[in-house]
Design a protein around this motif. Structure first.
Motif, PDB file in Angstrom:
ATOM      1  N   UNK A 155       0.842  -1.199   0.000  1.00  0.00           N
ATOM      2  CA  UNK A 155       0.000   0.000   0.000  1.00  0.00           C
ATOM      3  C   UNK A 155       0.879   1.251   0.000  1.00  0.00           C
ATOM      4  N   UNK A 156       0.641   2.177  -0.918  1.00  0.00           N
ATOM      5  CA  UNK A 156       1.465   3.384  -1.029  1.00  0.00           C
ATOM      6  C   UNK A 156       1.233   4.344   0.127  1.00  0.00           C
ATOM      7  N   UNK A 157       2.197   5.295   0.287  1.00  0.00           N
ATOM      8  CA  UNK A 157       2.109   6.243   1.416  1.00  0.00           C
ATOM      9  C   UNK A 157       0.826   7.066   1.352  1.00  0.00           C
ATOM     10  N   UNK A 158       0.490   7.561   0.156  1.00  0.00           N
ATOM     11  CA  UNK A 158      -0.712   8.402   0.005  1.00  0.00           C
ATOM     12  C   UNK A 158      -1.962   7.608   0.410  1.00  0.00           C
ATOM     13  N   UNK A 159      -2.027   6.380  -0.074  1.00  0.00           N
ATOM     14  CA  UNK A 159      -3.191   5.527   0.212  1.00  0.00           C
ATOM     15  C   UNK A 159      -3.330   5.256   1.715  1.00  0.00           C
ATOM     16  N   UNK A 160      -2.187   5.117   2.378  1.00  0.00           N
ATOM     17  CA  UNK A 160      -2.202   4.869   3.820  1.00  0.00           C
ATOM     18  C   UNK A 160      -2.791   6.069   4.563  1.00  0.00           C
ATOM     19  N   UNK A 161      -2.385   7.268   4.136  1.00  0.00           N
ATOM     20  CA  UNK A 161      -2.909   8.475   4.789  1.00  0.00           C
ATOM     21  C   UNK A 161      -4.380   8.689   4.443  1.00  0.00           C
ATOM     22  N   UNK A 162      -4.762   8.312   3.224  1.00  0.00           N
ATOM     23  CA  UNK A 162      -6.186   8.387   2.839  1.00  0.00           C
ATOM     24  C   UNK A 162      -6.991   7.462   3.763  1.00  0.00           C
ATOM     25  N   UNK A 163      -6.435   6.265   4.013  1.00  0.00           N
ATOM     26  CA  UNK A 163      -7.102   5.304   4.890  1.00  0.00           C
ATOM     27  C   UNK A 163      -7.224   5.855   6.314  1.00  0.00           C
ATOM     28  N   UNK A 164      -6.151   6.523   6.765  1.00  0.00           N
ATOM     29  CA  UNK A 164      -6.178   7.105   8.115  1.00  0.00           C
ATOM     30  C   UNK A 164      -7.314   8.127   8.243  1.00  0.00           C
ATOM     31  N   UNK A 165      -7.380   9.044   7.272  1.00  0.00           N
ATOM     32  CA  UNK A 165      -8.416  10.093   7.308  1.00  0.00           C
ATOM     33  C   UNK A 165      -9.805   9.459   7.147  1.00  0.00           C
ATOM     34  N   UNK A 166      -9.895   8.513   6.223  1.00  0.00           N
ATOM     35  CA  UNK A 166     -11.183   7.837   5.949  1.00  0.00           C
ATOM     36  C   UNK A 166     -11.746   7.213   7.237  1.00  0.00           C
ATOM     37  N   UNK A 167     -10.919   6.465   7.929  1.00  0.00           N
ATOM     38  CA  UNK A 167     -11.378   5.795   9.147  1.00  0.00           C
ATOM     39  C   UNK A 167     -11.703   6.797  10.257  1.00  0.00           C
ATOM     40  N   UNK A 168     -10.910   7.892  10.317  1.00  0.00           N
ATOM     41  CA  UNK A 168     -11.188   8.927  11.331  1.00  0.00           C
ATOM     42  C   UNK A 168     -12.566   9.553  11.061  1.00  0.00           C
ATOM     43  N   UNK A 169     -12.863   9.799   9.783  1.00  0.00           N
ATOM     44  CA  UNK A 169     -14.161  10.373   9.408  1.00  0.00           C
ATOM     45  C   UNK A 169     -15.283   9.381   9.735  1.00  0.00           C
ATOM     46  N   UNK A 170     -15.037   8.102   9.448  1.00  0.00           N
ATOM     47  CA  UNK A 170     -16.040   7.063   9.723  1.00  0.00           C
ATOM     48  C   UNK A 170     -16.333   6.995  11.230  1.00  0.00           C
ATOM     49  N   UNK A 171     -15.269   7.085  12.029  1.00  0.00           N
ATOM     50  CA  UNK A 171     -15.459   7.046  13.490  1.00  0.00           C
ATOM     51  C   UNK A 171     -16.319   8.243  13.939  1.00  0.00           C
ATOM     52  N   UNK A 172     -15.999   9.428  13.394  1.00  0.00           N
ATOM     53  CA  UNK A 172     -16.811  10.611  13.733  1.00  0.00           C
ATOM     54  C   UNK A 172     -18.253  10.380  13.283  1.00  0.00           C
ATOM     55  N   UNK A 173     -18.423   9.922  12.022  1.00  0.00           N
ATOM     56  CA  UNK A 173     -19.771   9.734  11.456  1.00  0.00           C
ATOM     57  C   UNK A 173     -20.575   8.677  12.231  1.00  0.00           C
ATOM     58  N   UNK A 174     -19.886   7.654  12.714  1.00  0.00           N
ATOM     59  CA  UNK A 174     -20.578   6.588  13.451  1.00  0.00           C
ATOM     60  C   UNK A 174     -21.222   7.128  14.725  1.00  0.00           C
ATOM     61  N   UNK A 175     -20.610   8.189  15.301  1.00  0.00           N
ATOM     62  CA  UNK A 175     -21.146   8.736  16.553  1.00  0.00           C
ATOM     63  C   UNK A 175     -21.994   9.991  16.359  1.00  0.00           C
ATOM     64  N   UNK A 176     -21.707  10.759  15.312  1.00  0.00           N
ATOM     65  CA  UNK A 176     -22.402  12.045  15.185  1.00  0.00           C
ATOM     66  C   UNK A 176     -23.216  12.241  13.911  1.00  0.00           C
TER      67      UNK A 176
END
Lengths: 220, 37
Positions: free
Chosen positions: A1-22
């Motif tokens: 997995x490339x560096x950019x994709x890894x950071x995209x995954x980090x942001x994606x999951x952070x957004x999902x965690x926020x969305x799951x609660x709010x």
């Protein structure tokens, strides 16, 4: 997995965690906010099933090619499948405690996941018991294929044919999706995110195991 | 701070910790692969 994709995954999951609660509303008919666990419980169960499928495919490929890389893929996928199945059990158990007042009720879902965990734990017991690498790879490949045969029954069939405390599955027995649209969006996003996490961990673990075996081979 | 915010923050911290750990392992593995070449 490339560096950019890894950071995209980090942001994606952070957004999902926020969305799951709010972003997603709490589902009606559930105790308090307990329904929000679906955004973590279903993806972990999905990833476990996917990992067991990958392990089965790699095992078939090993038996056909005898390529040690396929054995690595099968064992890594099996280990990740077992880990995610444990996570699905833990999140399900937390939900059971909130909804039904007990962590464990021997519900058909809980019973079938216990069988599944035992079946895949035995896979690693088998691997640990055989010293010869080729024999170990062959025996465990055959076992992984047989183990996967039980997965559709234990994950999809058994819990649907017996009465269960477990809430309706996402696609219910009538083949319809019964879920609030915002909840559904977050759940789909979470499934994508968890699949991304799995593919990253899977490729990384395969590389680690590859290095370990190469170095072990050099020492011998 | 309400319970929901607290649980969300804990989940975010777990995710950030897991990400940082796996990222570090990934970099180390890349270094080891380069050594092996």
């Amino acid at each position: 997995m490339g560096t950019v994709l890894r950071w995209v995954l980090f942001v994606w999951m952070a957004v999902i965690i926020w969305a799951a609660f709010y972003y997603a509303p709490a589902a009606s008919g559930f105790q308090g906010q307990s329904s929000r666990i679906v955004f973590f419980h279903v993806p972990t169960a999905w990833v476990a099933t996917l990992a067991f499928l990958v392990s089965c495919i790699a095992s078939i490929r090993y038996l056909r090619s005898r390529d040690p890389k396929e054995d690595i893929r099968a064992s890594v996928a099996g280990a990740l499948g077992l880990t995610f199945a444990i996570l699905a059990t833990v999140t399900g158990s937390i939900f059971a405690r909130i909804m039904w007042g007990s962590y464990w009720n021997w519900d058909p879902r809980e019973t079938s996941i216990t069988f599944l965990l035992l079946i895949y734990a035995a896979y690693f017991a088998l691997r640990a018991a055989i010293a010869d690498p080729e024999r170990r790879a062959t025996m465990s490949a055959v076992y992984a294929i047989l183990a996967f045969v039980t997965v559709p029954f234990l994950v999809f069939v058994v819990p649907r044919i017996y009465w269960s405390l477990h809430p309706d599955t996402i696609i219910n027995t009538q083949g319809r999706i019964k879920m609030d649209s915002r909840m559904f969006q977050v759940l789909m996003g979470s499934l994508v995110g968890f699949t991304g996490v799995f593919s990253w961990l899977y490729s990384l673990e395969c590389r680690v195991e590859g290095i370990r075996r190469r170095r072990q081979h050099e020492v011998l | 701070m309400n319970d929901l915010l607290g649980i969300m923050l804990v989940t975010l911290i777990i995710w950030a910790g897991l990400f940082a750990y796996v990222y570090r392992v990934d970099r180390k593995v890349r270094r080891l692969e380069m050594e092996d070449l």
